[in-house]
Design an enzyme around this catalytic site. Structure first.
Site, PDB file in Angstrom:
ATOM      1  N   LYS A   1       0.679 -43.043  14.305  1.00 61.97           N
ATOM      2  CA  LYS A   1      -0.226 -43.666  13.358  1.00 61.97           C
ATOM      3  C   LYS A   1       0.526 -44.755  12.601  1.00 61.97           C
ATOM      4  CE  LYS A   1      -1.126 -39.752  11.352  1.00 61.97           C
ATOM      5  NZ  LYS A   1      -1.640 -38.801  10.350  1.00 61.97           N
TER       6      LYS A   1
ATOM      7  N   MET B   1       6.249 -46.449   2.049  1.00 63.50           N
ATOM      8  CA  MET B   1       4.883 -46.908   2.336  1.00 63.50           C
ATOM      9  C   MET B   1       4.295 -47.697   1.162  1.00 63.50           C
ATOM     10  SD  MET B   1       3.568 -43.364   4.147  1.00 63.50           S
ATOM     11  CE  MET B   1       4.223 -42.357   2.790  1.00 63.50           C
TER      12      MET B   1
ATOM     13  N   ASP C   1       5.375 -39.193  16.884  1.00 60.69           N
ATOM     14  CA  ASP C   1       4.806 -40.243  16.033  1.00 60.69           C
ATOM     15  C   ASP C   1       5.342 -41.630  16.379  1.00 60.69           C
ATOM     16  OD1 ASP C   1       3.111 -38.690  14.575  1.00 60.69           O
ATOM     17  OD2 ASP C   1       4.385 -38.528  12.804  1.00 60.69           O
TER      18      ASP C   1
END
Length: 255
Positions: A59, A172, A37
């Protein structure tokens, strides 16, 4: 002899290359394919064998090299064509890392599955800044919450957490910072300490300290953005207390 198709989901830790487990390193050395990742420190790829296939499937917000469905299919395809697939994910794959989803898909499609836990950024990043998530007399528990749900909305758990006395850690959540702060203001917690730590445990680490009232200005002044962790709670003050003690020691040493 054809290799047994297998998926091992591995936690890479929060960023510092030394914050990875011995078992994770051992698993990387056994991999035939590694899918990694965006938040994984690429220096960790030095542990893999020379003939191991490396595939970046990172991502980030607004930038997707692979959609999740494509990653799932790639895991299965490489499992049957190459053997042991290691899915290397930042932090701990079971803490908002979709590791469980990938394991379920792989297992349903005939792969053997295993998991190697990682050190979660939700714990390690505040710790690197001397912010304990629990502390006697300050916090008896903590929440770890995603700032953005599958529907791209702020998690309703943030509102519940704002009513508690616990330390609140939000991953996030930078895109929802104003909404988060407003929920804490509604609970009368305007003076509650807040820390925002960007690129935690890495050389690029940046931190902003403020209160519910001031943190948005701190973020703007210090140009803080994703990837970052938001910590709300009185435990944030522990960091400054340690800094004050250290400064006093340094002054005495000079004198």
């Amino acid at each position: 002899m054809k290799k047994q198709p297998k998926l091992t989901v591995v936690g890479a830790g929060p960023g510092d290359i030394e914050l990875i487990t011995l078992k994770a390193i051992k698993t990387l050395k056994q991999a035939d394919v590694v899918l990694y990742d965006a938040l994984v420190n690429i220096k960790l790829l030095s542990y893999v064998r020379k003939n191991t296939e490396l595939i970046f499937v990172g991502k980030r917000k607004g930038c997707y090299r692979y959609q999740q469905e494509q990653i799932n299919e790639l895991i299965v395809a490489r499992g049957f064509s190459h053997g042991h697939v290691v899915r290397l994910k930042g932090g701990d794959p079971f803490i908002f890392g979709r590791g469980a989803e990938e394991m379920e898909y792989a297992q349903k499609n005939g792969l053997e599955v295993a998991m190697v836990p990682g050190i979660s950024s939700s714990l390690a990043v505040p710790a690197y800044q001397n912010i304990p998530l629990t502390k006697r007399g300050s916090s008896e528990s903590f929440w770890v919450i995603t700032g953005t749900t599958k529907q791209h909305q702020l998690s309703s758990d943030v509102e519940l957490a704002a009513k508690s006395n616990a330390t609140v850690v939000i991953l996030m959540g930078m895109g929802k910072l104003s909404e988060i702060i407003n929920l804490f203001k509604q609970e009368g917690k305007n003076k509650l300490p807040v820390a925002i730590i960007q690129n935690g445990t890495t050389p690029q680490e940046k931190i902003g300290i403020g209160t519910v009232n001031t943190i948005e200005k701190v973020v703007k002044d210090n140009h803080l953005s994703n990837p970052a962790i938001i910590v709300l709670g009185s435990v944030v003050n522990h960091r400054q207390k340690l800094l004050n003690v250290q400064q006093q020691v340094e002054i005495k040493d000079v004198v």
